[in-house]
Scaffold this motif. Structure first.
Motif, PDB file in Angstrom:
ATOM      1  N   TYR A   1      61.463 -34.857  33.434  1.00 15.06           N
ATOM      2  CA  TYR A   1      62.836 -34.478  32.762  1.00 15.06           C
ATOM      3  C   TYR A   1      62.451 -33.127  32.553  1.00 15.06           C
ATOM      4  O   TYR A   1      63.652 -32.640  32.515  1.00 15.06           O
ATOM      5  CB  TYR A   1      61.863 -34.893  31.108  1.00 15.06           C
ATOM      6  CG  TYR A   1      63.134 -33.838  30.285  1.00 15.06           C
ATOM      7  CD1 TYR A   1      64.423 -34.805  29.672  1.00 15.06           C
ATOM      8  CD2 TYR A   1      62.564 -33.064  29.614  1.00 15.06           C
ATOM      9  CE1 TYR A   1      64.839 -33.677  28.756  1.00 15.06           C
ATOM     10  CE2 TYR A   1      62.992 -32.311  28.607  1.00 15.06           C
ATOM     11  CZ  TYR A   1      64.679 -32.951  28.453  1.00 15.06           C
ATOM     12  OH  TYR A   1      65.139 -31.933  27.448  1.00 15.06           O
ATOM     13  N   THR A   2      61.375 -32.382  32.599  1.00 13.23           N
ATOM     14  CA  THR A   2      61.720 -31.363  33.011  1.00 13.23           C
ATOM     15  C   THR A   2      61.987 -31.073  34.026  1.00 13.23           C
ATOM     16  O   THR A   2      62.395 -29.743  34.256  1.00 13.23           O
ATOM     17  CB  THR A   2      59.772 -30.723  33.035  1.00 13.23           C
ATOM     18  OG1 THR A   2      58.994 -31.573  34.484  1.00 13.23           O
ATOM     19  CG2 THR A   2      59.043 -31.126  32.066  1.00 13.23           C
TER      20      THR A   2
ATOM     21  N   LEU B   1      57.662 -39.701  33.099  1.00 12.41           N
ATOM     22  CA  LEU B   1      58.948 -39.462  32.598  1.00 12.41           C
ATOM     23  C   LEU B   1      59.170 -38.243  31.743  1.00 12.41           C
ATOM     24  O   LEU B   1      60.504 -36.976  32.469  1.00 12.41           O
ATOM     25  CB  LEU B   1      58.896 -40.451  31.030  1.00 12.41           C
ATOM     26  CG  LEU B   1      59.111 -41.937  30.966  1.00 12.41           C
ATOM     27  CD1 LEU B   1      59.630 -43.106  30.031  1.00 12.41           C
ATOM     28  CD2 LEU B   1      60.702 -41.704  32.401  1.00 12.41           C
ATOM     29  N   TYR B   2      58.146 -37.618  31.736  1.00 14.23           N
ATOM     30  CA  TYR B   2      58.147 -35.699  30.888  1.00 14.23           C
ATOM     31  C   TYR B   2      58.494 -35.165  32.249  1.00 14.23           C
ATOM     32  O   TYR B   2      58.936 -33.918  32.098  1.00 14.23           O
ATOM     33  CB  TYR B   2      56.959 -35.596  30.154  1.00 14.23           C
ATOM     34  CG  TYR B   2      56.740 -34.330  30.097  1.00 14.23           C
ATOM     35  CD1 TYR B   2      57.305 -33.372  29.029  1.00 14.23           C
ATOM     36  CD2 TYR B   2      55.652 -32.771  30.919  1.00 14.23           C
ATOM     37  CE1 TYR B   2      57.151 -31.960  29.209  1.00 14.23           C
ATOM     38  CE2 TYR B   2      55.659 -32.125  30.605  1.00 14.23           C
ATOM     39  CZ  TYR B   2      56.360 -31.254  30.226  1.00 14.23           C
ATOM     40  OH  TYR B   2      56.466 -30.190  28.731  1.00 14.23           O
ATOM     41  N   VAL B   3      57.189 -35.885  33.087  1.00 14.24           N
ATOM     42  CA  VAL B   3      57.243 -34.392  34.591  1.00 14.24           C
ATOM     43  C   VAL B   3      59.325 -34.485  35.375  1.00 14.24           C
ATOM     44  O   VAL B   3      59.526 -34.331  35.428  1.00 14.24           O
ATOM     45  CB  VAL B   3      56.773 -35.528  35.363  1.00 14.24           C
ATOM     46  CG1 VAL B   3      57.193 -34.740  36.970  1.00 14.24           C
ATOM     47  CG2 VAL B   3      55.388 -34.888  35.380  1.00 14.24           C
TER      48      VAL B   3
ATOM     49  N   VAL C   1      54.748 -42.321  30.105  1.00 13.83           N
ATOM     50  CA  VAL C   1      55.209 -41.427  29.954  1.00 13.83           C
ATOM     51  C   VAL C   1      54.746 -40.039  30.658  1.00 13.83           C
ATOM     52  O   VAL C   1      56.046 -39.057  30.506  1.00 13.83           O
ATOM     53  CB  VAL C   1      54.286 -41.178  27.681  1.00 13.83           C
ATOM     54  CG1 VAL C   1      55.290 -39.777  27.384  1.00 13.83           C
ATOM     55  CG2 VAL C   1      54.531 -42.283  27.517  1.00 13.83           C
ATOM     56  N   ALA C   2      54.213 -39.619  31.223  1.00 14.81           N
ATOM     57  CA  ALA C   2      53.325 -38.527  32.383  1.00 14.81           C
ATOM     58  C   ALA C   2      54.445 -38.820  32.884  1.00 14.81           C
ATOM     59  O   ALA C   2      55.618 -37.630  33.721  1.00 14.81           O
ATOM     60  CB  ALA C   2      52.476 -38.691  32.512  1.00 14.81           C
TER      61      ALA C   2
ATOM     62  N   THR D   1      50.284 -44.375  29.007  1.00 19.91           N
ATOM     63  CA  THR D   1      50.078 -43.040  28.996  1.00 19.91           C
ATOM     64  C   THR D   1      50.681 -42.325  30.341  1.00 19.91           C
ATOM     65  O   THR D   1      51.194 -41.195  30.123  1.00 19.91           O
ATOM     66  CB  THR D   1      48.785 -42.065  28.907  1.00 19.91           C
ATOM     67  OG1 THR D   1      48.529 -43.488  27.618  1.00 19.91           O
ATOM     68  CG2 THR D   1      48.677 -40.905  29.059  1.00 19.91           C
TER      69      THR D   1
END
Length: 158
Positions: A153-154, A149-151, A146-147, A143
């Protein structure tokens, strides 16, 4: 790549314990007794043949589980325990018992087979957690990854 995926034996070895005792027989002089064990395992996908456990000094020993073996004395006076074969995944423990002043560094002198030398690894005792703890920790790590990677990416698309 070929070396990584070919079927071949791979021997690893490690000391499972080294111990020293002081034994005082009734009415006798105290005696220093030392003991250690060497674990040998074939982690390869092919049988290891002609295993030789070399010793500068060969004290009393026991091999568990029992396997066919012989002891050969070399011209320089050292001795080898010779084990004909270890199948893939097979593991044996060689336990030694000897009196003071002999110490562990004076006993073992290497392990090899017809396919090369054994890789000696260092091991430490480690606490084993229940499966549910490992599952929760693994889930939290995934988790978090993934968090992150999301940050990333944004931030990259802005």
């Amino acid at each position: 790549m070929n070396r990584k995926f070919e079927s071949r034996p791979a021997l690893i070895s490690y000391f499972s314990h080294v111990s020293a005792f002081r034994y005082s027989p009734p009415g006798g002089q105290p005696v220093g007794i030392n003991t250690h064990s060497v674990v040998l395992r074939n982690i390869g996908r092919k049988s290891a043949i002609g295993i030789r456990i070399h010793h500068n000094t060969l004290p009393d020993f026991n091999i568990w589980p029992a396997v066919m073996h012989s002891v050969e004395t070399l011209p320089d006076g050292t001795k080898d325990i010779v084990i004909p074969t270890l199948v893939p995944g097979e593991q044996i423990t060689v336990s030694y018992l000897y009196l003071y002043p002999v110490t562990v560094d004076q006993v073992n002198a290497g392990i090899k087979s017809d396919h090369g030398f054994s890789q000696q690894i260092s091991v430490l005792l480690q606490r084993q957690f229940p499966r549910w703890v490992n599952f929760i920790v693994g889930t939290l790590m995934i988790t978090g990854f993934v968090a992150i990677l999301y940050v990333l990416y944004t931030v990259a698309i802005q």
